[in-house]
Design an enzyme around this catalytic site. Structure first.
Site, PDB file in Angstrom:
ATOM      1  N   ASN A   9       0.841  -1.333  -0.230  1.00  0.00           N
ATOM      2  CA  ASN A   9       0.033  -0.020  -0.008  1.00  0.00           C
ATOM      3  C   ASN A   9       1.229   0.955   0.034  1.00  0.00           C
ATOM      4  OD1 ASN A   9      -1.470   2.003   0.226  1.00  0.00           O
ATOM      5  ND2 ASN A   9      -1.897   1.215   2.509  1.00  0.00           N
ATOM      6  N   TRP A  10       1.349   1.856  -1.408  1.00  0.00           N
ATOM      7  CA  TRP A  10       1.810   3.273  -1.664  1.00  0.00           C
ATOM      8  C   TRP A  10       1.364   4.156  -0.429  1.00  0.00           C
ATOM      9  CZ3 TRP A  10       3.692   3.231  -7.127  1.00  0.00           C
ATOM     10  CH2 TRP A  10       4.549   2.079  -7.515  1.00  0.00           C
ATOM     11  N   LYS A  11      -0.290   4.371  -0.789  1.00  0.00           N
ATOM     12  CA  LYS A  11      -0.866   5.515   0.424  1.00  0.00           C
ATOM     13  C   LYS A  11      -0.735   6.710  -0.907  1.00  0.00           C
ATOM     14  CE  LYS A  11      -0.316   3.613   5.041  1.00  0.00           C
ATOM     15  NZ  LYS A  11       0.208   3.964   6.308  1.00  0.00           N
ATOM     16  N   HIS A  96      -9.851   1.316   4.860  1.00  0.00           N
ATOM     17  CA  HIS A  96      -8.130   1.339   5.186  1.00  0.00           C
ATOM     18  C   HIS A  96      -8.386   2.297   6.250  1.00  0.00           C
ATOM     19  CE1 HIS A  96      -3.961   2.379   6.379  1.00  0.00           C
ATOM     20  NE2 HIS A  96      -3.539   1.044   6.377  1.00  0.00           N
ATOM     21  N   GLU A  98      -6.858   4.490   7.559  1.00  0.00           N
ATOM     22  CA  GLU A  98      -7.237   5.968   7.836  1.00  0.00           C
ATOM     23  C   GLU A  98      -7.953   6.653   6.507  1.00  0.00           C
ATOM     24  OE1 GLU A  98      -2.974   5.668   5.301  1.00  0.00           O
ATOM     25  OE2 GLU A  98      -1.933   4.998   7.297  1.00  0.00           O
ATOM     26  N   GLU A 168      -5.210  -4.758  10.596  1.00  0.00           N
ATOM     27  CA  GLU A 168      -4.080  -3.849  10.929  1.00  0.00           C
ATOM     28  C   GLU A 168      -4.662  -3.540  11.975  1.00  0.00           C
ATOM     29  OE1 GLU A 168      -2.478  -2.463   6.469  1.00  0.00           O
ATOM     30  OE2 GLU A 168      -4.135  -2.132   6.817  1.00  0.00           O
ATOM     31  N   GLY A 174       2.292   1.867  10.612  1.00  0.00           N
ATOM     32  CA  GLY A 174       3.600   2.903  11.008  1.00  0.00           C
ATOM     33  C   GLY A 174       4.294   3.030  11.685  1.00  0.00           C
ATOM     34  N   SER A 214       3.402  -2.875  10.525  1.00  0.00           N
ATOM     35  CA  SER A 214       4.405  -2.262  10.986  1.00  0.00           C
ATOM     36  C   SER A 214       5.741  -3.677  10.559  1.00  0.00           C
ATOM     37  CB  SER A 214       5.248  -1.966  11.537  1.00  0.00           C
ATOM     38  OG  SER A 214       4.460  -0.504  12.078  1.00  0.00           O
ATOM     39  N   GLY A 235       2.654  -1.222   4.257  1.00  0.00           N
ATOM     40  CA  GLY A 235       2.945   0.373   3.808  1.00  0.00           C
ATOM     41  C   GLY A 235       4.226   0.549   3.476  1.00  0.00           C
ATOM     42  N   GLY A 236       4.799   1.175   4.532  1.00  0.00           N
ATOM     43  CA  GLY A 236       6.725   1.792   4.442  1.00  0.00           C
ATOM     44  C   GLY A 236       7.506   1.057   3.649  1.00  0.00           C
TER      45      GLY A 236
HETATM   46  C1  PEP Z   1      -0.791  -0.251   5.937  1.00  0.00           C
HETATM   47  O1  PEP Z   1      -1.037   0.846   6.393  1.00  0.00           O
HETATM   48  O2  PEP Z   1      -2.045  -0.708   5.193  1.00  0.00           O
HETATM   49  C2  PEP Z   1       0.469  -0.965   6.742  1.00  0.00           C
HETATM   50  C3  PEP Z   1       0.333  -1.856   7.224  1.00  0.00           C
HETATM   51  O3  PEP Z   1       1.896   0.646   7.326  1.00  0.00           O
HETATM   52  P1  PEP Z   1       3.161   0.016   7.475  1.00  0.00           P
HETATM   53  O4  PEP Z   1       3.403  -1.287   7.196  1.00  0.00           O
HETATM   54  O5  PEP Z   1       3.978   0.960   7.296  1.00  0.00           O
HETATM   55  O6  PEP Z   1       2.493   0.166   8.794  1.00  0.00           O
END
Ligand code: PEP
Length: 251
Positions: A9-11, A96, A98, A168, A174, A214, A235-236
């Site tokens: 997920n590049w956001k 998600h 967010e 999640e 994050g 994470s 994500g990251g």
């Molecule tokens: C996400 O936002 O879907 C996610 C899992 O982010 P991160 O891996 O950065 O925690």
């Protein structure tokens, strides 16, 4: 049997050129070292069509991160499920945390989005998960059960079979804090049982349930080795081809 999936997920990261460079780099890496799982990358809308052209979509599936809850018409700035599909993308991340927290996406809105995604042949990657306060007060089981049942349990068995779930915990997204493998297995098993109670064991056994929060190369193997964890939503660590590959290699 259910698939193992690693989805990025590049956001709201990477301009078009940067996104294409990342997709191309990942494509190059994965064409010489075939992954042992399904790989999906969730890019911003404007990248979708170009990224679909840049990658081998047998190896890398392309996903949007959202779609509209309306079919078409006077909804300035929105992107419909049909538009997403027309880019060649096959998946869409929905619900998600967010989007729920910052854009007011309710269970009812998400129900509409899921139905439109499915009607357009997209695979929803449907996100659920509790905030820290809910975990600390032991409400996380009720929270995820409500998120699933309110948005998804109106679906037919056939349609539910097309859903990918992503657990999640919001406190892990994050933050660098990861659910322990035991915490992940406990709630993933609960989620699978919740699906089994509604649609039966066969459907539940065929549902991929991803972990997100994470996840990185150093912890992916331990998380994914749990029987009810079928991969990750990343994500990251999906923003660097090498890190994302490190997670893919956990399978
Ligand atoms: C996400 O936002 O879907 C996610 C899992 O982010 P991160 O891996 O950065 O925690």
């Amino acid at each position: 049997m259910r698939k193992n999936i690693v989805a990025g997920n590049w956001k709201m990261n990477k301009n078009l050129q940067e996104g294409l460079a990342l997709a191309t780099e990942l494509n190059d890496i994965l064409s010489s070292a075939k992954p042992n799982c399904e790989v999906v990358i969730g890019t911003p809308f404007i990248h979708l069509a170009k990224v679909v052209e840049a990658v081998n979509t047998d190896t890398i599936k392309v996903s949007a991160q959202n779609c509209a809850d309306k079919v078409s018409g006077a909804y300035t700035g929105e992107i419909s499920a049909e538009m997403v599909k027309s880019t060649g993308a096959t998946h869409v991340i929905l619900g998600h945390s967010e989007r729920r927290a910052y854009y007011g996406e309710t269970a009812e809105i998400l129900k509409e989005k899921v139905e439109l995604a499915l009607a357009n042949g997209l695979t929803p990657i449907f996100c659920i998960g509790e905030v820290l306060e809910e975990r600390e007060s032991g409400k996380h089981f009720d929270v995820v059960k409500a998120q699933i049942s309110e948005s998804l349990f109106g679906l037919s068995t056939e349609d539910f079979g097309k859903i990918v779930l992503a657990y999640e915990p919001v406190w892990a997204i994050g933050t660098g804090k990861t659910a322990s493998p035991e915490q992940a297995q406990e709630i993933h098993a609960f989620i699978r049982q919740t699906v089994a109670d509604k649609y039966g064991k066969e459907v539940a056994d065929n549902t991929s349930i991803l972990y997100g929060g994470s996840c990185k190369p150093s912890n992916a193997k331990e998380l994914f080795s749990n029987p009810d964890v079928d991969g990750g939503l990343i994500g990251g660590a999906s923003l660097k081809a090498e890190d994302f590959k490190g997670i893919i290699d956990a399978f």
